[in-house]
Design a protein around this motif. Structure first.
Motif, PDB file in Angstrom:
ATOM      1  N   VAL A 152      48.001  46.465  33.892  1.00  0.00           N
ATOM      2  CA  VAL A 152      47.208  45.257  34.099  1.00  0.00           C
ATOM      3  C   VAL A 152      46.631  45.239  35.513  1.00  0.00           C
ATOM      4  CG1 VAL A 152      47.227  42.735  34.117  1.00  0.00           C
ATOM      5  CG2 VAL A 152      48.599  43.987  32.435  1.00  0.00           C
ATOM      6  N   SER A 153      45.323  44.985  35.616  1.00  0.00           N
ATOM      7  CA  SER A 153      44.645  44.900  36.911  1.00  0.00           C
ATOM      8  C   SER A 153      44.130  43.475  37.113  1.00  0.00           C
ATOM      9  CB  SER A 153      43.471  45.884  36.987  1.00  0.00           C
ATOM     10  OG  SER A 153      43.910  47.221  36.925  1.00  0.00           O
ATOM     11  N   PRO A 154      44.882  42.617  37.784  1.00  0.00           N
ATOM     12  CA  PRO A 154      44.398  41.256  38.051  1.00  0.00           C
ATOM     13  C   PRO A 154      43.109  41.280  38.868  1.00  0.00           C
ATOM     14  CG  PRO A 154      46.754  41.423  38.478  1.00  0.00           C
ATOM     15  CD  PRO A 154      46.250  42.818  38.284  1.00  0.00           C
ATOM     16  N   THR A 155      42.278  40.280  38.666  1.00  0.00           N
ATOM     17  CA  THR A 155      40.968  40.256  39.308  1.00  0.00           C
ATOM     18  C   THR A 155      41.018  39.605  40.685  1.00  0.00           C
ATOM     19  OG1 THR A 155      40.406  38.104  38.364  1.00  0.00           O
ATOM     20  CG2 THR A 155      39.841  40.064  37.056  1.00  0.00           C
ATOM     21  N   GLN A 156      39.984  39.906  41.465  1.00  0.00           N
ATOM     22  CA  GLN A 156      39.830  39.239  42.756  1.00  0.00           C
ATOM     23  C   GLN A 156      39.643  37.732  42.563  1.00  0.00           C
ATOM     24  OE1 GLN A 156      40.065  40.948  45.756  1.00  0.00           O
ATOM     25  NE2 GLN A 156      40.229  38.876  46.581  1.00  0.00           N
ATOM     26  N   THR A 206      30.456  38.327  36.591  1.00  0.00           N
ATOM     27  CA  THR A 206      30.913  39.633  37.058  1.00  0.00           C
ATOM     28  C   THR A 206      32.296  39.470  37.667  1.00  0.00           C
ATOM     29  OG1 THR A 206      28.660  40.379  37.506  1.00  0.00           O
ATOM     30  CG2 THR A 206      30.439  41.548  38.631  1.00  0.00           C
ATOM     31  N   LEU A 207      33.205  40.332  37.281  1.00  0.00           N
ATOM     32  CA  LEU A 207      34.559  40.337  37.830  1.00  0.00           C
ATOM     33  C   LEU A 207      34.631  41.320  38.994  1.00  0.00           C
ATOM     34  CD1 LEU A 207      36.580  40.335  34.498  1.00  0.00           C
ATOM     35  CD2 LEU A 207      35.917  38.371  35.896  1.00  0.00           C
ATOM     36  N   HIS A 208      35.504  41.008  39.943  1.00  0.00           N
ATOM     37  CA  HIS A 208      35.564  41.802  41.172  1.00  0.00           C
ATOM     38  C   HIS A 208      36.977  42.284  41.466  1.00  0.00           C
ATOM     39  CE1 HIS A 208      31.870  39.422  41.601  1.00  0.00           C
ATOM     40  NE2 HIS A 208      31.431  40.397  42.393  1.00  0.00           N
ATOM     41  N   GLY A 209      37.045  43.272  42.328  1.00  0.00           N
ATOM     42  CA  GLY A 209      38.297  43.773  42.866  1.00  0.00           C
ATOM     43  C   GLY A 209      38.157  43.949  44.364  1.00  0.00           C
ATOM     44  N   MET A 210      39.191  44.511  44.976  1.00  0.00           N
ATOM     45  CA  MET A 210      39.192  44.729  46.420  1.00  0.00           C
ATOM     46  C   MET A 210      39.328  46.225  46.701  1.00  0.00           C
ATOM     47  SD  MET A 210      39.046  43.145  49.396  1.00  0.00           S
ATOM     48  CE  MET A 210      39.762  41.477  49.371  1.00  0.00           C
ATOM     49  N   THR A 257      34.350  44.147  45.663  1.00  0.00           N
ATOM     50  CA  THR A 257      33.386  44.959  44.930  1.00  0.00           C
ATOM     51  C   THR A 257      33.412  44.612  43.452  1.00  0.00           C
ATOM     52  OG1 THR A 257      32.684  47.244  44.506  1.00  0.00           O
ATOM     53  CG2 THR A 257      35.032  46.820  44.509  1.00  0.00           C
ATOM     54  N   PRO A 258      32.271  44.656  42.747  1.00  0.00           N
ATOM     55  CA  PRO A 258      32.263  44.371  41.305  1.00  0.00           C
ATOM     56  C   PRO A 258      32.958  45.483  40.517  1.00  0.00           C
ATOM     57  CG  PRO A 258      30.080  45.043  42.039  1.00  0.00           C
ATOM     58  CD  PRO A 258      30.912  44.897  43.278  1.00  0.00           C
ATOM     59  N   VAL A 259      33.668  45.087  39.464  1.00  0.00           N
ATOM     60  CA  VAL A 259      34.362  46.080  38.628  1.00  0.00           C
ATOM     61  C   VAL A 259      34.001  45.971  37.151  1.00  0.00           C
ATOM     62  CG1 VAL A 259      36.324  46.321  40.204  1.00  0.00           C
ATOM     63  CG2 VAL A 259      36.400  44.593  38.394  1.00  0.00           C
ATOM     64  N   ALA A 260      33.507  44.818  36.714  1.00  0.00           N
ATOM     65  CA  ALA A 260      33.185  44.653  35.291  1.00  0.00           C
ATOM     66  C   ALA A 260      32.330  43.414  35.103  1.00  0.00           C
ATOM     67  CB  ALA A 260      34.455  44.538  34.454  1.00  0.00           C
ATOM     68  N   THR A 261      31.567  43.413  34.030  1.00  0.00           N
ATOM     69  CA  THR A 261      30.787  42.242  33.632  1.00  0.00           C
ATOM     70  C   THR A 261      31.285  41.762  32.275  1.00  0.00           C
ATOM     71  OG1 THR A 261      28.831  43.003  34.829  1.00  0.00           O
ATOM     72  CG2 THR A 261      28.483  41.367  33.097  1.00  0.00           C
TER      73      THR A 261
END
Length: 445
Positions: free
Chosen positions: A202-206, A391-395, A410-414
């Motif tokens: 699981v990768s929680p979002t920014q 848009t979902l983001h990460g760090m 940074t964006p990771v998914a839409t």
């Protein structure tokens, strides 16, 4: 979809209820079993109502292969009335709280009241209450207050222990399993080899991380919060560290490394975090342990913090914003947020109803993260068309030769949300094709 499994469960309950009275057994136990079975039927209806809206109510009927199946869907309000009626009928026939250790996991009076509160909260919400009927909000508030007035449940001091202690004062009903270490192996950061090999699924979002306030309770967007983008995880709401792994979290006697090239984001393996974060919630505290061991893992279906949030939401919609403050303050105090000079735990003073609604929505997001609430909350609030079209983001974290870290969102998914169709699931095609009386949901015709 759950259409077929839920109706299978409902049929099994009806079969059980149709025969249990001929069984020679202790009358009190029989009373409990019958009430528990009706609860199981009620919660299966609710699981369908969340997904499909109004469904076919079959009552106690047991169908045979020869029966003509031409029943139509009942309205959502009629389904609510049926489920609430069932819960009212069985509550006094269930075990009182707190249940004994031997009966832990059985349906109690508190569980029935908690389900009633949840059903009525959904009924009052915009998706199912287009006219804004305040009477529905009053019923939701009264139902949540009934759980509070049992005086059998309370917030535990340690947030993490809610999910790792088999029996505690906060969990009203939980899905329980034997002790395992599979959650740790599935979700902890990937940089730990055997005997602690983990998969970090699981990768929680920014966006989730940013929703957590500072330890003073102020949002990170508030200039007075003290938030430092160069040290984004310092002095944050303690629930952040209990919910996600971020760079520098302590785990298995070392710091988690999610900077590019770090042990937990090596960029050399197929499976690693997409966002710079891993899921921490539900896992036992292995901060300073050398190896995983089998642990209790509680998956709350209902817990007291959720009831307080239900109550806060309903009371705020009734204009009782002061009551909503009291519930959020309890939750934030337990979380470890500082009271502040005003004793508001970082909440804005004199919020309007709209401002409090936004605060409640965010508090639900962070308090109940990964507890299978937000997916449904966004739908019942009818905010998914905004919040889930984004848009979902990460760090991305970069470490230079001197060990200094720099941070870049940074964006990771839409993700997309199509309205109105994605507010409800489609009724299975086999049902609508075989029974024209069962109408399809909007957008799925």
């Amino acid at each position: 979809g759950t259409w077929y499994p839920d109706y299978e469960a409902i049929r099994n309950v009806n079969l059980f209820l149709s025969h249990i009275d001929v069984v020679p057994m202790d009358s009190e136990t029989k009373q409990y079993w019958k009430a528990e079975a009706r609860f199981i039927r009620a919660i299966n209806y609710f699981e369908m109502m969340k997904r499909y809206g109004g469904v076919v109510l079959v009552g106690d009927k047991l169908f045979s292969q020869d029966d003509e199946m031409t029943m139509s869907r009942s309205s959502f309000d009629d389904c609510v009335q049926y489920v609430v009626g069932e819960l009212d009928a069985i509550t006094d026939s269930l075990r009182p709280d707190p249940v004994s250790a031997a009966d832990l996991g059985r349906i109690s009076q508190g569980a029935a009241l908690a389900l009633k509160a949840r059903v009525l909260l959904y009924a009052a919400s915009p998706l199912n209450n287009a006219d804004g009927d305040l009477g529905k909000w009053q019923k939701a508030a009264d139902a949540a207050e009934a759980v509070i007035d049992l005086h059998q449940f309370s917030l535990v001091d340690d947030f993490v222990s809610v999910f790792t202690t088999r029996q505690n004062s906060e969990v009203i009903l939980a899905y329980q399993r034997a002790q395992t270490q599979d959650l740790e192996r599935d979700n902890a950061p990937v940089g730990f080899g055997e005997p602690n090999l983990s998969n970090g699924y699981v990768s929680p979002t920014q966006e989730l991380v940013d929703a957590f306030p500072m330890e003073n309770g102020l949002a990170i967007t508030d200039p007075a919060s003290g938030y430092d983008p160069g040290h984004p995880y310092d002095n944050r709401d303690p629930r952040l560290g209990a919910t996600v792994f971020y760079n520098g979290s302590q785990w298995l006697k070392r710091k988690v490394e999610t900077f590019d090239g770090g042990l937990d984001k090596p960029n050399k393996v197929q499976r690693q975090t997409r966002t710079g974060y891993y899921m921490r919630k539900f896992l036992a505290d292995n901060s300073n342990q050398g190896a995983y061991s089998n642990e209790n893992h509680n998956f709350p279906i209902f817990r007291y913090a959720g009831i307080l949030l239900d109550y806060a939401e309903a009371e705020n919609e009734l204009g009782e914003t002061a009551v909503a403050y009291e519930q959020l303050e309890q939750i934030r105090k337990r979380a470890g947020i500082a009271a502040g000079d005003d004793g508001l735990y970082g909440l804005k003073e004199n919020m309007t109803m709209d401002e409090m609604r936004e605060a409640i929505h965010n508090e639900r997001r962070i308090e109940m993260a990964f507890e299978e609430q937000r997916f449904w909350d966004e739908r019942r609030w009818k905010t998914a068309e905004t919040d889930f079209n984004t848009t979902l983001h990460g760090m991305v974290i970069t470490r230079d030769a001197d060990g200094n870290l720099s941070y870049q969102v940074t964006p990771v998914a839409t993700i997309l949300f199509t309205t109105p169709k994605m507010y409800l699931y489609p009724i299975p095609y086999k049902e609508t094709a075989g029974n024209p009386s069962v109408t399809q949901n909007p957008g799925w015709e």
